[in-house]
Design an enzyme around this catalytic site. Structure first.
Site, short mmCIF file in Angstrom:
data_model
loop_
_atom_site.label_atom_id
_atom_site.label_comp_id
_atom_site.label_asym_id
_atom_site.label_seq_id
_atom_site.Cartn_x
_atom_site.Cartn_y
_atom_site.Cartn_z
N TYR A 14 24.51 45.80 -14.46
CA TYR A 14 25.93 45.48 -14.65
C TYR A 14 26.24 45.07 -16.09
O TYR A 14 27.37 45.20 -16.55
CB TYR A 14 26.36 44.38 -13.68
CG TYR A 14 26.59 44.91 -12.29
CD1 TYR A 14 27.85 45.32 -11.89
CD2 TYR A 14 25.54 45.03 -11.38
CE1 TYR A 14 28.08 45.84 -10.63
CE2 TYR A 14 25.74 45.54 -10.12
CZ TYR A 14 27.02 45.94 -9.74
OH TYR A 14 27.24 46.46 -8.49
N VAL A 15 25.24 44.54 -16.79
CA VAL A 15 25.47 44.15 -18.18
C VAL A 15 25.00 45.25 -19.14
O VAL A 15 25.77 45.70 -20.00
CB VAL A 15 24.75 42.82 -18.50
CG1 VAL A 15 24.75 42.54 -20.00
CG2 VAL A 15 25.47 41.69 -17.79
N VAL A 92 17.56 42.55 -18.70
CA VAL A 92 17.03 42.64 -17.33
C VAL A 92 17.49 41.43 -16.53
O VAL A 92 18.03 40.46 -17.07
CB VAL A 92 15.48 42.74 -17.33
CG1 VAL A 92 15.04 43.99 -18.08
CG2 VAL A 92 14.85 41.51 -17.95
N ALA A 166 33.13 39.50 -17.66
CA ALA A 166 33.24 39.24 -16.22
C ALA A 166 33.34 40.57 -15.52
O ALA A 166 33.93 41.53 -16.05
CB ALA A 166 34.46 38.39 -15.93
N CYS A 274 25.82 35.14 -11.03
CA CYS A 274 25.45 34.23 -12.13
C CYS A 274 25.83 32.77 -11.99
O CYS A 274 25.04 31.90 -12.39
CB CYS A 274 25.98 34.79 -13.43
SG CYS A 274 25.13 36.33 -13.85
N PHE A 336 32.40 40.08 -4.24
CA PHE A 336 32.58 38.66 -4.60
C PHE A 336 33.88 38.41 -5.35
O PHE A 336 34.33 37.28 -5.50
CB PHE A 336 31.37 38.14 -5.39
CG PHE A 336 31.36 38.47 -6.86
CD1 PHE A 336 30.90 39.70 -7.31
CD2 PHE A 336 31.77 37.53 -7.80
CE1 PHE A 336 30.88 40.00 -8.67
CE2 PHE A 336 31.75 37.82 -9.15
CZ PHE A 336 31.30 39.06 -9.59
N ARG A 344 26.77 40.35 -4.84
CA ARG A 344 25.76 39.30 -4.96
C ARG A 344 26.39 37.92 -4.79
O ARG A 344 27.38 37.59 -5.45
CB ARG A 344 25.03 39.44 -6.31
CG ARG A 344 24.14 40.67 -6.36
CD ARG A 344 23.47 40.84 -7.70
NE ARG A 344 24.40 41.27 -8.73
CZ ARG A 344 24.03 41.54 -9.99
NH1 ARG A 344 22.78 41.39 -10.37
NH2 ARG A 344 24.93 41.94 -10.87
N ARG A 440 41.87 33.68 0.04
CA ARG A 440 42.18 33.85 -1.39
C ARG A 440 43.60 33.40 -1.71
O ARG A 440 44.04 33.56 -2.85
CB ARG A 440 42.02 35.31 -1.78
CG ARG A 440 40.58 35.80 -1.67
CD ARG A 440 39.72 35.20 -2.75
NE ARG A 440 38.35 35.65 -2.67
CZ ARG A 440 37.49 35.54 -3.70
NH1 ARG A 440 37.86 34.99 -4.82
NH2 ARG A 440 36.25 35.94 -3.55
#
Ligand code: NAD
Ligand code: UGA
Length: 461
Positions: A14-15, A92, A166, A274, A336, A344, A440
């Site tokens: 994702y990064v 990683v 993000a 994270c 998420f 995640r 939400r």
């Protein structure tokens, strides 16, 4: 002056994927190769159909489409890419340790160390090694030690360049970052990386610090962001018992320029790969220096977040006459947050787990998350057998299938499309009373109550 011509990034997640795509887009003269051990992931990054990229991010397909094959490449040949690069990003995963010392808190650095050893073994020319992964403060020291002791006599300079994007807004965050942070000791190496970012980021937004400040700032930034969510979520519970409205409170306090309006949206709890991992890591580091009050303070952010998820599930059970056994509960959303296919640590997983303990039947619809992923998330918890997860949970392709005949609908992710549904029609097809639990605070509660829903939203009295 070092000018970078070839960059390699280890880790196409994702990064690594989005970050390198944007660096390549903005630096057409720099050749960038993103490598990964995961062949399937690399194949997906190379898929001709840009809809099949392994990471869903608005706008990413256009960036990849522009740079891929020109100066952006995805490969599984890690050694070759290391050998050829002037600069190597390590991007990683650094998950929470699941074994041994620091289990459940410390960051697991085994993937980072493997990268360092591989770089040391392969490199035949000087390299700048950039920490892109989020790491405990002082990791650069260990990296340098591995590189210097096992290398072939080549010079390595280590930089810390944490990523602040993000998910869901990765491309706009990368195109227009609030700041880029570069920590290091060697001025020439720092300048080489500054030049890469200067291709599109104004110089005044590129901050340079020492290595330790840079590494620590990343953990602290995530801790402060998560703390704001836990702070407003704590207030959401108080709003529910006092008749205040958490959105109104957030708006009122956010107008104070010292507080600011962002990151004050109450929710069913923060998720993502994270926030929890990085705070646990911060807590672990503080404890390892015997700073117990500091550790306790930050740990509370996690405890409150766990409480928020549990409290939402318990509210559903209590409202539905203290039993959800055999009742059909439609989950709208599993990711998420909106605009990502990442699940995640999603709050939805934990709310579902709680309701499944009570033998609820959950029907999930998420616009971007696959059934395989949802079952994998539940199986990973190990709370019940995979057969039981499949007996109790059904995943469908449309919201309509999820809500038809449901006893209750629960909104777990703030996908925009949920706001535009024909809620009158949905109610007609639900069991009565038609319960709607908005985790939400996304929907128009007054309107839904007018339609006859029994509506409950986080943070509303
Ligand atoms: P990810 O799991 O999506 O990707 C990591 C990739 O690294 C995987 O594809 C894995 O196969 C690969 N990999 C692991 N070891 C390897 C090795 N030795 N050689 C080659 N490939 C290897 O993780 P991510 O979400 O991209 O996160 C990476 C880092 O960036 C983490 O430290 C995370 O904390 C940090 N970060 C993540 C985000 C985010 O939004 N996800 C934002 C900022 C920072
Ligand atoms: C977060 C940070 O925002 C990034 O700066 C950082 O780079 C990244 O973590 C990381 O290190 O991985 P991300 O987790 O992708 O990014 O997404 P956020 O927008 O921060 O949302 C995190 C969680 O908090 C989501 O579950 C979201 O729904 C929740 N949230 C966020 C709220 O409940 N309320 C808010 O006001 C904001």
């Amino acid at each position: 002056m070092t000018t970078i011509k070839k960059i390699t990034c280890i880790g196409a997640g994702y990064v690594g994927g989005p970050t390198m795509s944007v660096i390549a887009q903005k630096n057409p003269n720099v050749e960038i190769t993103v490598v990964d051990l995961n062949q399937q992931r690399i194949a997906a990054w190379n898929d001709e159909n840009l809809e099949n990229l392994p990471v869903y991010e608005p706008g990413l397909d256009a960036v990849v489409g522009e740079a891929r094959g020109r100066n952006l490449f995805f490969s599984t040949d890690v050694d070759k890419a290391i050998d050829e690069a002037d600069m190597i990003f390590i991007s990683v995963n650094t998950p929470t340790k699941t074994y041994g010392k620091g289990k459940g808190q410390a960051a697991d650095l085994k993937f980072i160390e493997l990268c360092a050893r591989q770089i040391a073994a392969v490199a035949k020319s000087d390299k700048i090694v950039v920490e892109k992964s989020t790491l405990p403060v002082r990791t650069a020291e260990a990296l340098k030690s591995i590189l210097d002791h096992t290398g072939n006599g080549v010079n390595f300079h280590i930089l810390s360049n944490p990523e602040f994007l993000a998910e869901g807004t990765a491309v706009t965050d990368l195109h227009n970052p609030d700041r880029v942070l570069i920590g290091g000791e060697d001025a020439e190496a720092i300048e080489a990386l500054v030049q890469v970012y200067e291709a599109w980021v104004p110089r005044e937004r590129i901050l340079t610090t020492n290595l330790w400040s840079s590494e620590l700032s990343k953990l602290v930034a995530n801790a402060f962001l998560a703390q704001r969510v836990s702070s407003i979520n704590a207030i959401s519970e108080l709003c529910e018992v006092t008749g205040a409205n958490v959105d109104e409170v957030a708006h009122a306090i956010g107008k104070d320029s010292r507080i600011g309006s962002k990151f004050l949206k109450a929710s069913v709890g923060f998720g993502g790969s994270c926030f929890q991992k990085d705070i646990l890591n911060l807590v672990y580091i503080a404890r390892s220096y015997h700073l117990n009050e500091v550790a306790d303070y930050w740990e509370q952010v996690i405890l409150l977040n766990d409480h928020q998820k549990t409290r939402f599930a318990e509210r559903i059970i209590k409202t539905m006459y203290n039993t959800v056994n055999g009742k059909q509960i439609a989950f709208l959303g599993w990711a998420f947050k909106k605009d990502t296919n990442d699940t995640r640590e999603s709050a939805a997983i934990y709310v579902a787990d709680h309701l499944l303990d009570e033998e609820a039947n959950i029907i999930v619809y998420d616009p971007k998350v696959s059934a395989e992923q949802i079952y994998r998330d539940l199986d990973y918890l190990g709370t019940r057998s995979p057969e039981d997860n499949r007996r109790l949970v059904t995943v469908v392709n449309t919201a309509e299938e999820a809500v038809n005949n449901a006893h209750a609908v629960a909104v777990l992710t703030e996908w925009d499309e949920f706001k535009h549904y024909d809620w009158a029609k949905i109610k007609e097809n639900m069991k009565r009373p038609a319960f709607l639990f908005d985790g939400r605070k996304l929907l128009d509660g007054a309107e839904l109550e007018k339609l006859g829903f029994s509506y409950y939203a986080i943070g509303e009295g």
